[in-house]
Design a protein around this motif. Structure first.
Motif, PDB file in Angstrom:
ATOM      1  N   LEU A 118       0.832  -1.201   0.000  1.00  0.00           N
ATOM      2  CA  LEU A 118       0.000   0.000   0.000  1.00  0.00           C
ATOM      3  C   LEU A 118       0.869   1.255   0.000  1.00  0.00           C
ATOM      4  CD1 LEU A 118      -2.991   1.206   0.395  1.00  0.00           C
ATOM      5  CD2 LEU A 118      -2.218   1.526   2.722  1.00  0.00           C
ATOM      6  N   LEU A 119       1.873   1.286   0.857  1.00  0.00           N
ATOM      7  CA  LEU A 119       2.731   2.471   0.952  1.00  0.00           C
ATOM      8  C   LEU A 119       3.629   2.643  -0.274  1.00  0.00           C
ATOM      9  CD1 LEU A 119       3.764   2.232   4.700  1.00  0.00           C
ATOM     10  CD2 LEU A 119       2.236   3.927   3.670  1.00  0.00           C
ATOM     11  N   SER A 120       4.264   1.556  -0.715  1.00  0.00           N
ATOM     12  CA  SER A 120       5.233   1.695  -1.807  1.00  0.00           C
ATOM     13  C   SER A 120       4.578   1.866  -3.169  1.00  0.00           C
ATOM     14  CB  SER A 120       6.210   0.518  -1.835  1.00  0.00           C
ATOM     15  OG  SER A 120       5.528  -0.700  -2.078  1.00  0.00           O
ATOM     16  N   TYR A 121       3.515   1.139  -3.429  1.00  0.00           N
ATOM     17  CA  TYR A 121       2.873   1.251  -4.752  1.00  0.00           C
ATOM     18  C   TYR A 121       1.830   2.366  -4.779  1.00  0.00           C
ATOM     19  CZ  TYR A 121       0.221   0.326  -8.943  1.00  0.00           C
ATOM     20  OH  TYR A 121      -0.415   0.480 -10.143  1.00  0.00           O
ATOM     21  N   TRP A 122       0.838   2.285  -3.914  1.00  0.00           N
ATOM     22  CA  TRP A 122      -0.285   3.214  -3.984  1.00  0.00           C
ATOM     23  C   TRP A 122       0.076   4.632  -3.544  1.00  0.00           C
ATOM     24  CZ3 TRP A 122      -4.516   2.427  -6.654  1.00  0.00           C
ATOM     25  CH2 TRP A 122      -4.852   1.119  -6.995  1.00  0.00           C
ATOM     26  N   ALA A 123       1.028   4.782  -2.631  1.00  0.00           N
ATOM     27  CA  ALA A 123       1.370   6.128  -2.149  1.00  0.00           C
ATOM     28  C   ALA A 123       2.659   6.678  -2.745  1.00  0.00           C
ATOM     29  CB  ALA A 123       1.485   6.119  -0.622  1.00  0.00           C
ATOM     30  N   ARG A 124       3.453   5.840  -3.458  1.00  0.00           N
ATOM     31  CA  ARG A 124       4.718   6.329  -4.001  1.00  0.00           C
ATOM     32  C   ARG A 124       4.896   6.054  -5.489  1.00  0.00           C
ATOM     33  NH1 ARG A 124       9.541   3.147  -1.904  1.00  0.00           N
ATOM     34  NH2 ARG A 124       8.828   1.838  -3.616  1.00  0.00           N
ATOM     35  N   ASP A 125       4.722   4.826  -5.941  1.00  0.00           N
ATOM     36  CA  ASP A 125       5.114   4.435  -7.291  1.00  0.00           C
ATOM     37  C   ASP A 125       4.035   4.581  -8.362  1.00  0.00           C
ATOM     38  OD1 ASP A 125       7.511   3.780  -6.140  1.00  0.00           O
ATOM     39  OD2 ASP A 125       7.078   1.640  -6.031  1.00  0.00           O
ATOM     40  N   ARG A 126       2.790   4.528  -7.992  1.00  0.00           N
ATOM     41  CA  ARG A 126       1.699   4.576  -8.972  1.00  0.00           C
ATOM     42  C   ARG A 126       1.745   5.908  -9.718  1.00  0.00           C
ATOM     43  NH1 ARG A 126      -3.087   1.899 -10.012  1.00  0.00           N
ATOM     44  NH2 ARG A 126      -4.838   3.252 -10.541  1.00  0.00           N
ATOM     45  N   GLN A 127       1.606   5.851 -11.034  1.00  0.00           N
ATOM     46  CA  GLN A 127       1.690   7.057 -11.857  1.00  0.00           C
ATOM     47  C   GLN A 127       0.413   7.896 -11.807  1.00  0.00           C
ATOM     48  OE1 GLN A 127       4.590   8.086 -13.280  1.00  0.00           O
ATOM     49  NE2 GLN A 127       5.365   6.339 -12.129  1.00  0.00           N
ATOM     50  N   ARG A 128      -0.749   7.243 -11.855  1.00  0.00           N
ATOM     51  CA  ARG A 128      -2.033   7.961 -11.815  1.00  0.00           C
ATOM     52  C   ARG A 128      -2.855   7.418 -10.659  1.00  0.00           C
ATOM     53  NH1 ARG A 128      -4.794   7.732 -17.499  1.00  0.00           N
ATOM     54  NH2 ARG A 128      -6.320   8.802 -16.235  1.00  0.00           N
ATOM     55  N   GLY A 129      -3.640   8.283 -10.041  1.00  0.00           N
ATOM     56  CA  GLY A 129      -4.508   7.832  -8.955  1.00  0.00           C
ATOM     57  C   GLY A 129      -3.759   7.504  -7.681  1.00  0.00           C
ATOM     58  N   ARG A 130      -2.609   8.117  -7.491  1.00  0.00           N
ATOM     59  CA  ARG A 130      -1.791   7.865  -6.304  1.00  0.00           C
ATOM     60  C   ARG A 130      -2.521   8.349  -5.049  1.00  0.00           C
ATOM     61  NH1 ARG A 130       3.822  10.488  -6.839  1.00  0.00           N
ATOM     62  NH2 ARG A 130       3.839   9.047  -8.574  1.00  0.00           N
ATOM     63  N   LEU A 131      -2.420   7.565  -3.970  1.00  0.00           N
ATOM     64  CA  LEU A 131      -2.973   7.969  -2.673  1.00  0.00           C
ATOM     65  C   LEU A 131      -2.014   8.950  -2.003  1.00  0.00           C
ATOM     66  CD1 LEU A 131      -4.142   4.733  -0.800  1.00  0.00           C
ATOM     67  CD2 LEU A 131      -5.539   6.710  -1.347  1.00  0.00           C
ATOM     68  N   PRO A 132      -2.515  10.023  -1.426  1.00  0.00           N
ATOM     69  CA  PRO A 132      -1.621  10.865  -0.625  1.00  0.00           C
ATOM     70  C   PRO A 132      -1.055  10.034   0.531  1.00  0.00           C
ATOM     71  CG  PRO A 132      -3.715  11.978  -1.035  1.00  0.00           C
ATOM     72  CD  PRO A 132      -3.868  10.553  -1.501  1.00  0.00           C
ATOM     73  N   LEU A 133       0.202  10.229   0.860  1.00  0.00           N
ATOM     74  CA  LEU A 133       0.849   9.447   1.916  1.00  0.00           C
ATOM     75  C   LEU A 133       0.058   9.520   3.219  1.00  0.00           C
ATOM     76  CD1 LEU A 133       3.171   7.720   2.934  1.00  0.00           C
ATOM     77  CD2 LEU A 133       4.479   9.836   3.319  1.00  0.00           C
ATOM     78  N   GLU A 134      -0.443  10.695   3.561  1.00  0.00           N
ATOM     79  CA  GLU A 134      -1.197  10.860   4.805  1.00  0.00           C
ATOM     80  C   GLU A 134      -2.444   9.980   4.819  1.00  0.00           C
ATOM     81  OE1 GLU A 134      -0.279  13.277   2.736  1.00  0.00           O
ATOM     82  OE2 GLU A 134       1.173  14.458   3.890  1.00  0.00           O
ATOM     83  N   GLU A 135      -3.111   9.839   3.674  1.00  0.00           N
ATOM     84  CA  GLU A 135      -4.302   8.993   3.582  1.00  0.00           C
ATOM     85  C   GLU A 135      -3.928   7.520   3.682  1.00  0.00           C
ATOM     86  OE1 GLU A 135      -8.302   7.781   3.136  1.00  0.00           O
ATOM     87  OE2 GLU A 135      -7.306   9.543   3.945  1.00  0.00           O
ATOM     88  N   ALA A 136      -2.839   7.124   3.068  1.00  0.00           N
ATOM     89  CA  ALA A 136      -2.382   5.733   3.170  1.00  0.00           C
ATOM     90  C   ALA A 136      -2.073   5.383   4.622  1.00  0.00           C
ATOM     91  CB  ALA A 136      -1.164   5.514   2.292  1.00  0.00           C
ATOM     92  N   VAL A 137      -1.385   6.270   5.318  1.00  0.00           N
ATOM     93  CA  VAL A 137      -1.057   6.026   6.729  1.00  0.00           C
ATOM     94  C   VAL A 137      -2.334   5.972   7.565  1.00  0.00           C
ATOM     95  CG1 VAL A 137       0.075   7.001   8.770  1.00  0.00           C
ATOM     96  CG2 VAL A 137       1.278   6.951   6.572  1.00  0.00           C
ATOM     97  N   ARG A 138      -3.291   6.855   7.309  1.00  0.00           N
ATOM     98  CA  ARG A 138      -4.560   6.836   8.039  1.00  0.00           C
ATOM     99  C   ARG A 138      -5.284   5.503   7.840  1.00  0.00           C
ATOM    100  NH1 ARG A 138      -9.751   7.010   7.711  1.00  0.00           N
ATOM    101  NH2 ARG A 138      -9.768   7.070   5.437  1.00  0.00           N
ATOM    102  N   LYS A 139      -5.287   5.001   6.606  1.00  0.00           N
ATOM    103  CA  LYS A 139      -5.942   3.725   6.327  1.00  0.00           C
ATOM    104  C   LYS A 139      -5.291   2.576   7.108  1.00  0.00           C
ATOM    105  CE  LYS A 139      -7.645   4.752   1.669  1.00  0.00           C
ATOM    106  NZ  LYS A 139      -9.038   4.364   1.840  1.00  0.00           N
ATOM    107  N   LEU A 140      -3.978   2.647   7.278  1.00  0.00           N
ATOM    108  CA  LEU A 140      -3.247   1.585   7.971  1.00  0.00           C
ATOM    109  C   LEU A 140      -3.290   1.712   9.492  1.00  0.00           C
ATOM    110  CD1 LEU A 140      -0.118   1.517   5.661  1.00  0.00           C
ATOM    111  CD2 LEU A 140      -1.903  -0.235   5.810  1.00  0.00           C
ATOM    112  N   THR A 141      -3.656   2.868   9.990  1.00  0.00           N
ATOM    113  CA  THR A 141      -3.596   3.112  11.437  1.00  0.00           C
ATOM    114  C   THR A 141      -4.987   3.352  12.023  1.00  0.00           C
ATOM    115  OG1 THR A 141      -3.093   5.458  11.031  1.00  0.00           O
ATOM    116  CG2 THR A 141      -1.220   3.959  11.328  1.00  0.00           C
ATOM    117  N   SER A 142      -5.415   4.601  12.081  1.00  0.00           N
ATOM    118  CA  SER A 142      -6.668   4.930  12.763  1.00  0.00           C
ATOM    119  C   SER A 142      -7.894   4.305  12.103  1.00  0.00           C
ATOM    120  CB  SER A 142      -6.834   6.438  12.886  1.00  0.00           C
ATOM    121  OG  SER A 142      -6.892   7.050  11.615  1.00  0.00           O
ATOM    122  N   ALA A 143      -7.946   4.259  10.776  1.00  0.00           N
ATOM    123  CA  ALA A 143      -9.113   3.672  10.107  1.00  0.00           C
ATOM    124  C   ALA A 143      -9.240   2.186  10.436  1.00  0.00           C
ATOM    125  CB  ALA A 143      -9.026   3.891   8.600  1.00  0.00           C
TER     126      ALA A 143
END
Length: 114
Positions: free
Chosen positions: A6-31
């Motif tokens: 989730l962090l490496s592909y969706w928040a860093r490497d994906r060219q289009r539709g990338r998740l903001p890092l803060e949202e990726a971390v929220r999904k993995l933690t508080s959500a």
């Protein structure tokens, strides 16, 4: 491996539709904590429990899966190691240091909502 992916592909490497890092971390933690009713964790605020991962975001990645036979009766499972995790801290103790287990076990098993 899903956390690292989730962090490496969706928040860093994906060219289009990338998740903001803060949202990726929220999904993995508080959500995730909220979904399971774990109201005492998932946020870095006073009075809450927190495991902290220190990550080298640019080096974050997954190694190829390997098959290991370390379950009871010699049963096999796939293990996929990751890179880029500098340290994991639980209850103020470093439990993982540059990918190496320190042997510290400060955590406890939880069952159900908190």
């Amino acid at each position: 491996s899903t956390t690292t992916f989730l962090l490496s592909y969706w928040a860093r490497d994906r060219q289009r539709g990338r998740l903001p890092l803060e949202e990726a971390v929220r999904k993995l933690t508080s959500a995730t904590a909220d979904v399971f009713g774990l109201t005492d964790r998932g946020r870095l605020i006073p009075g809450k429990k927190a495991d902290v991962n220190i990550i080298d975001f640019e080096k974050l990645g997954l190694e190829r899966p390997t098959l290991v036979a370390d379950l009871p009766g010699g049963a096999k499972r796939l293990v996929q190691h990751s890179t880029g995790y500098v340290a994991t801290i639980n209850r103020g103790e470093v439990t993982l240091d540059h990918g190496e287990d320190t042997g510290a076990r400060p955590g406890v098993l939880i069952r159900g909502a908190r």
